[in-house]
Design an enzyme around this catalytic site. Structure first.
Site, PDB file in Angstrom:
ATOM      1  N   ASP A 184       0.831  -1.205   0.000  1.00  0.00           N
ATOM      2  CA  ASP A 184       0.000   0.000   0.000  1.00  0.00           C
ATOM      3  C   ASP A 184       0.866   1.256   0.000  1.00  0.00           C
ATOM      4  OD1 ASP A 184      -2.322   1.484   0.091  1.00  0.00           O
ATOM      5  OD2 ASP A 184      -3.158   0.455   1.826  1.00  0.00           O
ATOM      6  N   ASP A 192     -10.749   2.086  -3.257  1.00  0.00           N
ATOM      7  CA  ASP A 192     -11.293   1.802  -1.924  1.00  0.00           C
ATOM      8  C   ASP A 192     -12.811   1.785  -1.956  1.00  0.00           C
ATOM      9  OD1 ASP A 192      -9.010   1.422  -0.510  1.00  0.00           O
ATOM     10  OD2 ASP A 192      -8.907   3.440   0.315  1.00  0.00           O
TER      11      ASP A 192
END
Ligand code: GLA
Length: 726
Positions: A478, A546
């Site tokens: 990430d 997301d």
């Protein structure tokens, strides 16, 4: 032959299966672009060049007939100081302060196979799949040499480009702009289609006409960004999915980039693409070399679908070296939306156990397993397992999950450091920070200076230690904030930092992916803020957004699909109401949309209703049945979420045309709707297909269409398997 060179006429022609690209050296030794488009067998297209007067435009001194102004000519690699007053590909400052590189043709080389870059990822060829043309240009006075590389993948209709700039002179020069690609299209009216967005809404399609003003696209976020994807299209005005001329351009790069499109004074269109140049400056000492990232381009004369197929095939077969590009990928269950930071080892095992019931293959432990990381404000950089929180060692947790029959994966955000962390307390100078100023925070965190070897070494060691301590088969890599505060103490020229950061990232990722070839790496950056070909060279899949709401995802995945294949797009089934926007959707629709990506789950499996569990098992089963097709087949965008209709539809067809999956999602409810006759694509015209329990000919399905029964209810959807029977 893929690369044709006519030495007498000084013509260079690149031929792919369906396209032609041609360049020519003129009498003043400049390299001009002649043509890129549908295949032409005529070997000499030099008649296309502008040969009219220069009028008042500056022309080369040797031009006794006052023609050949470089601002009117279609230069292959326009450079500063030569009289080209359009957007430049190369700008450099010589030691005397002048901005000039008068690049003249020196020589060429045709090489078997595909060139590669020294410090950055690039497309690679299998066996004799590609050839390379290298054309060398030189500025005699300064000794600056520019090598233009063309990688020609004839079967794929793909041409890659990169530039190597060497200082063979005696004085240092400063590069201020060094693009990977410049392309002048001599005629035609075009639109520019680009993919912009923000967190939770990545890769929205926007179409603009290419006009006489310069349109600039790019990212200053330090990553390729959700704001703008490096992939963009240049299309004829009348292009559709299945007809018309279109070009696609993309960059194998994960940092700041810059692209421009403009019409010149003679209505020729110039496209450029390469590194972001807003703070860029690169000192090139005598003897030094600089390479640009690789740009990739393709052309289709039969619409956008074919163009996407060209990119999908190349990305799936010629970019990522991970074994997972070919091996079946796991169906994962990720605990982020299930627990956020609030979990124990026991809870994780329970989720994994429940997910096993619907046949998940891999459990992924997301953020919060390390250091003092109880919320998003601390501990990034402290890559030591929080055994207190897990209630056991990582090794033991992984064993428990493995015993349930699931593999285990782990989240990292290696490029970051929290101020409240042991790492920052020991090495404050490892974070990017402007001297004497307070650093900007993003999600309360700072960015590590990846241009520093010591930082990369620390991360390599920490990640290796964790991977060696347990049976870990997946990493979610990430990266959760834009990069600002560009200052590194170890550099004398800060203009190099943005690019050196990306080189550092590639160095680290390269070392880790080579050391752990059995680990599947998935990229992520606050969702899909670093969805690019550079990351896809190391990580075969990237978390697309997301935003897991299936209706918003229709647009996100649609925009992403122009360049990137299904096998690259991370997509999960999450709960309803959705955590990002509160929308309520049926389970089947969430599953259908996630199947247009690398299918997985992101929910608390222990809290699912028996009905949802049943549906999840059926969804996993269907996905496993069709995964080989969706990963390797051809995708067709049938009804766009950016259009006004109430249906969105897409289809995937296996390469042998034996199987297809049609998905239709309803985005609005219409009472008493008219029947929809959906014209399918990519099937065998001469074959019959079974759809539900009816038989249709391929011809009928593609020309008359499949008659869809009206759907009722909010956000309903249908997945229809189509199978060839003769
Ligand atoms: C980012 C990612 C999410 C999740 C969180 C964890 O927002 O995009 O998927 O991993 O970080 O902090």
């Amino acid at each position: 032959m893929t690369i044709l060179v006519d030495k007498e006429k000084q013509l260079f022609t690149l031929q792919t299966k369906n396209t032609t690209y041609q360049m020519k050296v003129d009498r003043f030794n400049y390299l001009y672009h002649l043509y890129y488009g549908k295949k032409i067998d005529q070997p000499d297209l030099s008649y296309l060049l502008y040969d009219g007067p220069s009028h008042y435009a500056p022309y080369p001194h040797e031009s006794t007939d006052k023609v050949g102004s470089l601002t009117l000519m279609s230069q292959e690699y326009p450079s500063a100081g030569t009289g080209d007053l359009g957007t430049l590909a190369l700008d450099l400052q010589n030691s005397d302060g002048t901005h000039v590189a008068d690049l003249k043709y020196k020589n060429y080389q045709v090489l078997d196979g595909k060139y590669s870059l020294e410090q950055m990822p690039s497309f690679y060829a299998h066996n004799d799949q590609a050839q390379t043309l290298k054309i060398t240009l030189v500025d005699d006075l300064s000794g600056i040499e520019v090598e233009l590389f063309y990688g020609v993948f004839a079967d794929l209709d793909i041409i890659t480009r990169a530039t190597r700039i060497s200082n063979l002179g005696k004085q240092a020069v400063k590069l201020q702009k060094a693009q990977s690609l410049s392309l002048d299209l001599l005629s035609g009216d075009f639109d520019l289609v680009h993919f912009h967005g923000r967190w939770g809404s990545e890769r929205n399609l926007e179409k603009l006409p290419i006009t006489h003003t310069t349109t600039t696209l790019g990212s200053n976020y330090g990553v390729s960004s959700a704001k703008e994807n490096p992939g963009f299209l240049v299309t004829a005005k009348d292009v559709t999915e299945m007809s018309g001329d279109c070009y696609g351009f993309n960059l194998v790069y994960s940092g700041n980039f810059n692209a421009t499109a403009e019409k010149g004074t003679l209505n020729q269109s110039r496209i450029t693409l390469g590194l972001g140049d807003s703070q860029f400056a690169w000192q090139l000492e005598p003897g030094a070399m600089f390479e640009s990232p690789e740009a990739v381009m393709s052309f289709s004369s039969c619409g956008l679908t074919k163009l996407s197929h060209n990119f999908h095939d190349a990305i799936r077969n010629n970019l990522c070296r991970s074994k997972y590009e070919k091996v079946r990928r796991p169906v994962l269950i990720n605990n982020w939306e299930a627990t956020y930071f609030d979990f124990t080892g026991k809870k994780l095992v329970e989720i994994a156990k429940a997910a096993k019931k619907f046949d998940a293959d891999l459990f992924v432990l997301d953020d919060g397993w390390f250091g003092n990381r109880y919320d998003e404000n601390r501990a990034l950089g402290d890559w030591f397992v929080n055994e207190k929180k897990l209630g056991c060692s990582l090794h033991d947790l992984v064993e428990k999950i493995n015993r349930l029959g699931l593999d285990f994966g782990l989240w990292f955000e290696p490029e970051m450091v929290s101020e409240d962390s042991e790492l920052y307390r020991h090495h404050p100078d490892w974070a990017l920070n402007l001297p004497d100023r307070k650093a900007l925070l993003g999600r309360n965190q700072l960015v590590l200076d990846l241009s520093k070897e010591a930082v990369r070494e620390y991360l390599f060691e920490r990640i290796s230690d964790i991977l060696d301590s347990a049976n870990i088969s997946y990493i979610k890599w990430d990266m959760n904030r834009p990069i600002t505060d560009w200052y590194s103490k170890s550099l004398t020229d800060q203009g190099e930092l943005q690019h050196r950061y990306v080189l550092g990232l590639y160095d680290l990722l390269g070392r880790l992916t080579r050391k752990y070839p059995d680990v599947l790496f998935e990229g992520c950056a606050s969702g899909g803020a670093r969805f690019d070909l550079g990351m896809l060279a190391y990580e075969p899949q990237i978390w697309t957004s997301d935003n897991t709401d299936p209706i918003n995802r229709l647009k996100i995945q649609y925009g992403t699909s122009f360049f990137y294949p299904i096998s690259a797009m991370g997509a999960h089934v999450s709960v309803s109401p959705n955590h990002q926007n509160g929308r309520i959707t049926p389970f089947a629709t969430r599953a259908a949309v996630a199947m247009a990506g690398t299918f997985g789950y992101e929910l608390d499996a222990t809290k699912m209703s028996p009905e949802d569990q049943k549906q999840a098992l059926a969804a996993t089963k269907l996905y496993k049945k069709v995964q080989a097709m969706t990963f390797n087949g051809d995708s067709y965008r049938l009804l766009s979420p950016f259009d006004q209709g109430n249906l969105v539809a897409w289809q995937v067809v296996s390469k042998d045309q034996a199987q297809s999956l049609l998905t239709v999602v309803m985005t609005d409810v219409v009472t008493n709707p008219a029947f929809v006759y959906l014209k399918l694509r990519g099937l065998d015209e001469n074959a019959n297909y079974k759809v539900a329990d009816k038989i249709y000919s391929g011809q009928a399905l593609m020309n008359a269409g499949l008659k869809l029964d009206p759907l009722k209810g909010s956000y309903n959807s249908r997945q229809i398997l189509i199978e060839k029977i003769s």
